[in-house]
Scaffold this motif. Structure first.
Motif, PDB file in Angstrom:
ATOM      1  N   PRO A 103      30.162  75.486  17.085  1.00 41.94           N
ATOM      2  CA  PRO A 103      31.002  75.365  18.246  1.00 41.94           C
ATOM      3  C   PRO A 103      31.656  75.651  19.573  1.00 41.94           C
ATOM      4  O   PRO A 103      31.794  75.219  20.594  1.00 41.94           O
ATOM      5  CB  PRO A 103      32.845  75.345  17.402  1.00 41.94           C
ATOM      6  CG  PRO A 103      31.786  75.254  15.336  1.00 41.94           C
ATOM      7  CD  PRO A 103      30.863  75.712  15.892  1.00 41.94           C
TER       8      PRO A 103
ATOM      9  N   TYR B  83      29.329  72.654  25.132  1.00 43.83           N
ATOM     10  CA  TYR B  83      30.699  72.514  25.973  1.00 43.83           C
ATOM     11  C   TYR B  83      31.508  71.218  25.749  1.00 43.83           C
ATOM     12  O   TYR B  83      30.462  69.920  25.143  1.00 43.83           O
ATOM     13  CB  TYR B  83      29.274  71.926  27.147  1.00 43.83           C
ATOM     14  CG  TYR B  83      30.173  72.091  28.387  1.00 43.83           C
ATOM     15  CD1 TYR B  83      31.167  72.654  29.040  1.00 43.83           C
ATOM     16  CD2 TYR B  83      30.327  70.148  28.740  1.00 43.83           C
ATOM     17  CE1 TYR B  83      32.211  72.220  29.859  1.00 43.83           C
ATOM     18  CE2 TYR B  83      31.229  70.317  30.228  1.00 43.83           C
ATOM     19  CZ  TYR B  83      31.844  71.054  30.699  1.00 43.83           C
ATOM     20  OH  TYR B  83      33.063  70.691  31.541  1.00 43.83           O
ATOM     21  N   ASP B  84      32.435  71.269  25.633  1.00 44.54           N
ATOM     22  CA  ASP B  84      33.241  69.943  25.394  1.00 44.54           C
ATOM     23  C   ASP B  84      33.607  69.538  26.422  1.00 44.54           C
ATOM     24  O   ASP B  84      34.380  70.081  27.764  1.00 44.54           O
ATOM     25  CB  ASP B  84      34.666  71.029  25.069  1.00 44.54           C
ATOM     26  CG  ASP B  84      35.735  70.124  24.208  1.00 44.54           C
ATOM     27  OD1 ASP B  84      35.042  69.081  23.895  1.00 44.54           O
ATOM     28  OD2 ASP B  84      36.538  70.441  24.406  1.00 44.54           O
TER      29      ASP B  84
ATOM     30  N   LYS C  63      35.778  66.494  27.043  1.00 43.11           N
ATOM     31  CA  LYS C  63      36.991  66.134  26.702  1.00 43.11           C
ATOM     32  C   LYS C  63      37.135  65.961  28.149  1.00 43.11           C
ATOM     33  O   LYS C  63      37.227  67.927  28.369  1.00 43.11           O
ATOM     34  CB  LYS C  63      37.611  66.353  25.720  1.00 43.11           C
ATOM     35  CG  LYS C  63      37.493  65.728  24.202  1.00 43.11           C
ATOM     36  CD  LYS C  63      37.938  65.461  22.759  1.00 43.11           C
ATOM     37  CE  LYS C  63      37.932  67.389  22.720  1.00 43.11           C
ATOM     38  NZ  LYS C  63      36.854  67.269  22.205  1.00 43.11           N
TER      39      LYS C  63
ATOM     40  N   THR D 188      41.511  68.397  28.076  1.00 43.08           N
ATOM     41  CA  THR D 188      41.026  70.414  27.458  1.00 43.08           C
ATOM     42  C   THR D 188      40.771  70.610  28.708  1.00 43.08           C
ATOM     43  O   THR D 188      41.233  71.689  28.724  1.00 43.08           O
ATOM     44  CB  THR D 188      40.693  70.417  26.543  1.00 43.08           C
ATOM     45  OG1 THR D 188      38.626  69.793  26.764  1.00 43.08           O
ATOM     46  CG2 THR D 188      40.503  69.595  25.361  1.00 43.08           C
ATOM     47  N   ARG D 189      39.795  70.566  29.588  1.00 48.05           N
ATOM     48  CA  ARG D 189      40.148  70.781  31.041  1.00 48.05           C
ATOM     49  C   ARG D 189      41.384  70.372  32.064  1.00 48.05           C
ATOM     50  O   ARG D 189      40.654  71.192  32.906  1.00 48.05           O
ATOM     51  CB  ARG D 189      38.696  70.795  31.429  1.00 48.05           C
ATOM     52  CG  ARG D 189      37.115  70.729  30.337  1.00 48.05           C
ATOM     53  CD  ARG D 189      35.599  70.838  31.457  1.00 48.05           C
ATOM     54  NE  ARG D 189      35.696  69.911  31.331  1.00 48.05           N
ATOM     55  CZ  ARG D 189      35.609  68.542  32.033  1.00 48.05           C
ATOM     56  NH1 ARG D 189      35.654  68.223  32.968  1.00 48.05           N
ATOM     57  NH2 ARG D 189      35.542  67.459  31.380  1.00 48.05           N
TER      58      ARG D 189
END
Length: 129
Positions: free
Chosen positions: A64, A68-69, A71, A74-75
């Protein structure tokens, strides 16, 4: 004898079928000799059920921390604000605050109208319509 009668009737029906057509087969695109119906046959339509899977699903798994997230929330920096502090005032608290607070004339805005209104007595109708 029954077999001869049944074969005679089927041949009669086949002959009539050749000459008697459905109304939409007389003119239009269906009347063309190269026309093929777009409707699939009963054996061609939905051979497999929609729930049947042909291939096993490939689910990628990884560490995890290295993934790279994607969503957005979250940023989103607007969501990093500290929460709004809310205070619940009870009647006793408000009464205590009002006793401690003393009001002065400078706490309030100045009065808008400071001079007396001077009416023109010579105006037609006394100044009013």
């Amino acid at each position: 004898m029954a077999k001869a009668v049944s074969s005679a009737t089927t041949s009669l029906f086949q002959t009539l079928r050749r000459y008697l057509k459905k109304p939409w087969e007389i003119t239009g695109p269906c009347a063309h000799p190269e026309y093929r119906s777009a409707l699939p046959g009963a054996l061609e339509y939905r051979v497999e059920s929609p729930a049947t899977t042909k291939l096993q699903a490939c689910v990628p798994t990884s560490n995890p921390e290295t993934v790279y997230d994607i969503k957005y929330y979250t940023r989103d920096q607007r969501r990093n604000r500290p929460p709004i502090r809310r205070t619940v005032l009870r009647k006793a608290d408000v009464e205590k605050l009002m006793k401690e607070k003393t009001f002065d004339d400078s706490d309030f805005p100045r009065v808008y109208l400071t001079a007396a209104v001077e009416e023109d007595e010579n105006a037609r109708g006394g100044g009013y319509q």
